[in-house]
Write a protein that holds these residues in place. Structure first.
Motif, PDB file in Angstrom:
ATOM      1  N   PRO A  70     -24.676  -5.473   0.137  1.00 26.02           N
ATOM      2  CA  PRO A  70     -24.730  -6.838   0.384  1.00 26.02           C
ATOM      3  C   PRO A  70     -24.010  -7.853  -0.509  1.00 26.02           C
ATOM      4  CG  PRO A  70     -26.833  -6.238  -0.144  1.00 26.02           C
ATOM      5  CD  PRO A  70     -25.961  -5.165  -0.316  1.00 26.02           C
ATOM      6  N   ARG A  71     -24.113  -7.611  -1.996  1.00 30.00           N
ATOM      7  CA  ARG A  71     -23.419  -8.449  -3.009  1.00 30.00           C
ATOM      8  C   ARG A  71     -21.863  -8.190  -3.324  1.00 30.00           C
ATOM      9  NH1 ARG A  71     -28.475  -6.805  -4.003  1.00 30.00           N
ATOM     10  NH2 ARG A  71     -30.297  -8.203  -4.096  1.00 30.00           N
ATOM     11  N   ARG A 165     -24.284 -13.814   3.771  1.00 34.37           N
ATOM     12  CA  ARG A 165     -22.671 -13.520   3.457  1.00 34.37           C
ATOM     13  C   ARG A 165     -21.852 -13.446   4.790  1.00 34.37           C
ATOM     14  NH1 ARG A 165     -22.098 -11.538  -1.818  1.00 34.37           N
ATOM     15  NH2 ARG A 165     -23.783 -12.380  -2.988  1.00 34.37           N
ATOM     16  N   LEU A 166     -22.536 -12.864   5.919  1.00 33.79           N
ATOM     17  CA  LEU A 166     -21.909 -12.744   7.321  1.00 33.79           C
ATOM     18  C   LEU A 166     -21.754 -14.125   7.849  1.00 33.79           C
ATOM     19  CD1 LEU A 166     -23.042  -9.184   8.702  1.00 33.79           C
ATOM     20  CD2 LEU A 166     -20.789  -9.898   7.592  1.00 33.79           C
ATOM     21  N   ARG A 167     -22.755 -14.900   7.685  1.00 36.08           N
ATOM     22  CA  ARG A 167     -22.763 -16.336   8.300  1.00 36.08           C
ATOM     23  C   ARG A 167     -21.603 -17.190   7.772  1.00 36.08           C
ATOM     24  NH1 ARG A 167     -23.420 -21.426   7.816  1.00 36.08           N
ATOM     25  NH2 ARG A 167     -23.362 -21.294   5.442  1.00 36.08           N
ATOM     26  N   TRP A 168     -21.122 -16.921   6.647  1.00 33.63           N
ATOM     27  CA  TRP A 168     -19.868 -17.754   5.990  1.00 33.63           C
ATOM     28  C   TRP A 168     -18.746 -17.370   6.734  1.00 33.63           C
ATOM     29  CZ3 TRP A 168     -19.788 -21.986   3.285  1.00 33.63           C
ATOM     30  CH2 TRP A 168     -21.060 -22.248   2.650  1.00 33.63           C
ATOM     31  N   ALA A 205     -32.958 -15.320  -5.402  1.00 33.17           N
ATOM     32  CA  ALA A 205     -32.128 -16.398  -6.175  1.00 33.17           C
ATOM     33  C   ALA A 205     -31.059 -15.968  -6.822  1.00 33.17           C
ATOM     34  CB  ALA A 205     -33.506 -16.541  -7.492  1.00 33.17           C
ATOM     35  N   ARG A 206     -30.730 -14.917  -7.432  1.00 37.43           N
ATOM     36  CA  ARG A 206     -29.447 -14.425  -7.927  1.00 37.43           C
ATOM     37  C   ARG A 206     -28.421 -14.761  -6.722  1.00 37.43           C
ATOM     38  NH1 ARG A 206     -32.397  -9.946 -10.043  1.00 37.43           N
ATOM     39  NH2 ARG A 206     -31.395  -8.620  -8.357  1.00 37.43           N
ATOM     40  N   ASP A 207     -28.809 -14.510  -5.463  1.00 40.17           N
ATOM     41  CA  ASP A 207     -27.559 -14.654  -4.644  1.00 40.17           C
ATOM     42  C   ASP A 207     -27.514 -16.050  -4.339  1.00 40.17           C
ATOM     43  OD1 ASP A 207     -26.001 -13.228  -2.509  1.00 40.17           O
ATOM     44  OD2 ASP A 207     -27.127 -14.406  -1.111  1.00 40.17           O
ATOM     45  N   ARG A 212     -23.400 -20.153  -5.452  1.00 42.94           N
ATOM     46  CA  ARG A 212     -23.189 -21.407  -5.758  1.00 42.94           C
ATOM     47  C   ARG A 212     -23.736 -22.296  -4.326  1.00 42.94           C
ATOM     48  NH1 ARG A 212     -21.719 -21.840 -10.654  1.00 42.94           N
ATOM     49  NH2 ARG A 212     -21.686 -24.085 -10.659  1.00 42.94           N
ATOM     50  N   TYR A 213     -25.077 -21.816  -3.707  1.00 44.96           N
ATOM     51  CA  TYR A 213     -25.281 -22.625  -2.483  1.00 44.96           C
ATOM     52  C   TYR A 213     -25.568 -23.907  -2.932  1.00 44.96           C
ATOM     53  CZ  TYR A 213     -25.331 -18.208  -0.006  1.00 44.96           C
ATOM     54  OH  TYR A 213     -24.847 -16.996   0.948  1.00 44.96           O
ATOM     55  N   SER A 214     -25.434 -24.970  -1.818  1.00 45.27           N
ATOM     56  CA  SER A 214     -25.784 -26.475  -2.263  1.00 45.27           C
ATOM     57  C   SER A 214     -27.135 -26.686  -2.332  1.00 45.27           C
ATOM     58  CB  SER A 214     -25.114 -27.016  -1.165  1.00 45.27           C
ATOM     59  OG  SER A 214     -25.641 -26.919   0.181  1.00 45.27           O
ATOM     60  N   PHE A 215     -28.302 -25.789  -2.010  1.00 43.43           N
ATOM     61  CA  PHE A 215     -29.419 -25.991  -1.924  1.00 43.43           C
ATOM     62  C   PHE A 215     -30.228 -25.368  -3.063  1.00 43.43           C
ATOM     63  CE2 PHE A 215     -28.978 -22.191   0.751  1.00 43.43           C
ATOM     64  CZ  PHE A 215     -29.758 -21.387   0.254  1.00 43.43           C
TER      65      PHE A 215
END
Length: 600
Positions: A70-71, A165-168, A205-207, A212-215
């Motif tokens: 996934p990463r 990741r797929l959502r993006w 958290a590492r993901d 670099r998610y805005s939240f």
């Protein structure tokens, strides 16, 4: 090779009712044995000559056993557990069948897996399946909302990360789905902190940090508050606290809050310092303190504080030596010792030197050592799971070895060198060389003048270094390994440089200031020139002896004054003496071996 031998229509798939064969399978927990659990049904279908249904179940079992990455970067490739029979084995018939099965599947995990594999394999082949990608996004979300917050939520972090990741890609403008994923991730982190399951909150958290998610600004205070609690409550755990502080620090950095990031960075280091002041092994405590000092330095803690901690670390390491113990095992090497002694027959001192240098063995084949080292790592797999820190006699960390990754060439090289020392070179220096030397010095003792003449006549020896080479080689014959190391360790670099220059290769490099300077021994040994001129066997030998951190490190330890007088007399120096002897006498050694073969 494709799994389906013919296309499957939607009507045929529906009539087949393939889900009846997997009703008893629990897809809520990832299982790599799905293929084997489906084998009885597949065999029954084949016995009834229902080959198409058997192929569909085989395809299902294959897809269920694939392991996600996934990463990984786009396009989010998936590999199989055995690193074969993965997506490359799927053709258009398989992909189309998986797409239809995904739309029919009732279980969210199975629906997500089928849609994900179909859309990923299809994209690699130029197929446009945006709707199927959206199906995978929502199916992963449904699955994780059911299981991520449970007692074993850490088993489902890959699905959560894969879904985000797929959502993006397939649901980027779907704000409702984004909000559901956001709340799922935040809730998963809270749940992991509550249960003290690092495998859950660390992964999520590492993901956030990686993407670099805005939240991130919403998650950072959650981690920081939990770290404060880890460090102060009755079940105090400074290790968890330090790692939670580090996550908070990186999250604050992503959010652009430098003040909060620095506060957490300092707190992470201080938590490890506090941990080192507890009870336990001095070796472990010094390791924690050293890591804490490193973090505090990165966070620009006051110089006076760092200086005091260095002194504290020095005092702590003084107690490590008392914790060290040696374990000895007896091995009968009589036959090998006798064979080494029998090889030295003379009748002259010159021939005895040739016999010692060229009849006791050769430098080892890197291909063979590589295979044996990897097999050893696979046999003793538990040793490869964890990071290892190697300490010197004073407890100072001199090397750090990450968990072994067979696909990482640096890891493999380190393991090869360590294996070579442990299973080959140490044995040679402790058993074979001493016995051969004893026979030679008793029956055919060489003189210093003999070594000096050989060094002057040898085309491989660097000019101007003959006296030092002769002194070192002669000292080895008298088993004066302190003098031997003192003379021979500095001669390896000019030896290598001389051999490269004789072959017309450049040994200079241009620095950032535009000035040419000689390449270091380590740089020369890892160069393609060294592999071509010296040969892979000698390169591996010299790297193990001189430069590699997992080897003897003779060059580095001697050059930086890290050897005391007693440590200079080590098995690495014995092997270096033998290697230098072979290098100096190599032209005559080849002729001697050729004469023996001709005589035979």
């Amino acid at each position: 090779m494709a799994i389906l031998t013919r296309p499957v229509s939607e009507e045929t798939l529906s009539a087949m009712d393939w889900q009846q064969y997997v009703l008893e399978l629990d897809w809520s927990e990832y299982s790599i044995d799905s293929r084997f659990r489906l084998m009885p049904q597949i065999e029954q279908l084949q016995a009834r000559d229902e080959t198409l249904a058997a192929e569909v179940l085989t395809l299902l079992g294959h897809v269920a056993t694939l392991v996600m990455e996934p990463r990984a970067s786009f396009p989010f490739r998936i590999r199989s557990v055995q690193k074969k029979n993965g997506l490359d084995s799927l053709d258009q018939y398989d992909i189309e069948c998986l797409a239809m099965m995904a739309l029919q599947a009732n279980d969210p995990w199975l629906r997500a897996r089928l849609a994900d594999v179909a859309v990923t394999a299809g994209r690699d082949r130029g197929l446009n399946q945006w709707q199927l990608g959206s199906t995978a996004v929502h199916a992963y979300l449904d699955h994780c909302e059911q299981h991520l917050l449970g007692e074993q939520g850490f088993l489902h972090t890959d699905e959560a990360i894969r879904g985000t990741r797929l959502r993006w890609v397939y649901a980027k403008r779907d704000e409702a789905t984004y909000e559901r994923y956001k709340q799922l991730i935040i809730s998963g982190i809270r749940r992991g902190l509550e249960l003290r399951h690092p495998g859950l909150y660390h992964a999520l958290a590492r993901d956030i940090i990686a993407q670099r998610y805005s939240f991130s600004a919403e998650v950072a205070p959650i981690l920081e508050q939990a770290a404060n609690q880890f460090a102060t409550d009755e079940n105090c755990d400074y290790d968890l606290a330090s790692r939670a502080y580090l996550l908070a620090y990186k999250l604050w950095e992503v959010a652009g809050n430098k003040a909060s990031a620095n506060r957490c960075h300092l707190a992470a280091g201080q938590a490890l310092v506090t941990r080192s002041r507890g009870t336990g092994s001095a070796m472990l405590r010094s390791d924690w303190l050293a890591e804490g000092i490193q973090l505090l330095r990165q966070a620009r803690s006051p110089r006076q504080h760092i200086t005091a901690l260095w002194q504290e670390l020095s005092d702590l390491r003084m107690g490590i030596e008392s914790e060290m113990h040696e374990h000895e095992f007896s091995v009968d090497v009589t036959d090998i010792a006798e064979a080494a002694r029998a090889a030295i027959t003379g009748p002259t001192a010159w021939e005895a030197l040739l016999q010692l240098g060229f009849l006791l063995g050769n430098w080892y084949d890197p291909g063979m050592i590589r295979q044996e080292a990897i097999e050893s790592a696979q046999r003793f797999v538990f040793r490869s799971f964890f990071t290892q820190v190697h300490l010197d006699r004073s407890g100072n960390p001199i090397d750090r070895e990450d968990a072994f990754d067979i696909n990482n060439e640096e890891h493999v090289t380190r393991r090869m060198v360590a294996y070579l020392l442990e299973h080959r070179l140490d044995f040679f220096s402790k058993v074979i060389a001493p016995n051969a030397l004893e026979v030679m010095t008793a029956s055919h003792p060489p003189s210093f003048e003999l070594f000096l003449e050989a060094a002057y006549l040898s085309p491989t020896a660097p000019k101007g270094h003959e006296y030092s080479l002769a002194r070192g080689l002669y000292a080895g014959c008298t088993s004066d390994w302190h003098e031997c190391g003192t003379y021979l360790i500095p001669q390896v670099e000019p030896f290598v440089r001389n051999l490269l220059k004789r072959a017309g290769r450049n040994t200079l490099t241009v620095g950032d200031d535009g000035i040419e300077k000689e390449r270091t021994l380590g740089d020369m040994l890892i160069s393609q020139d060294a592999a071509e001129i010296l040969g892979s066997r000698l390169v591996l030998e010299l790297r193990a002896l001189m430069t590699e951190s997992s080897g003897y490190r003779l060059r580095n330890n001697y050059a930086h004054g890290l050897f005391n007088d007693a440590e200079l007399e080590n098995v690495g120096v014995v092997r270096l003496w033998w290697t230098t002897l072979r290098l100096v006498m190599f032209p005559w050694g080849r002729e001697y071996l050729a004469s023996l073969n001709q005589a035979v």
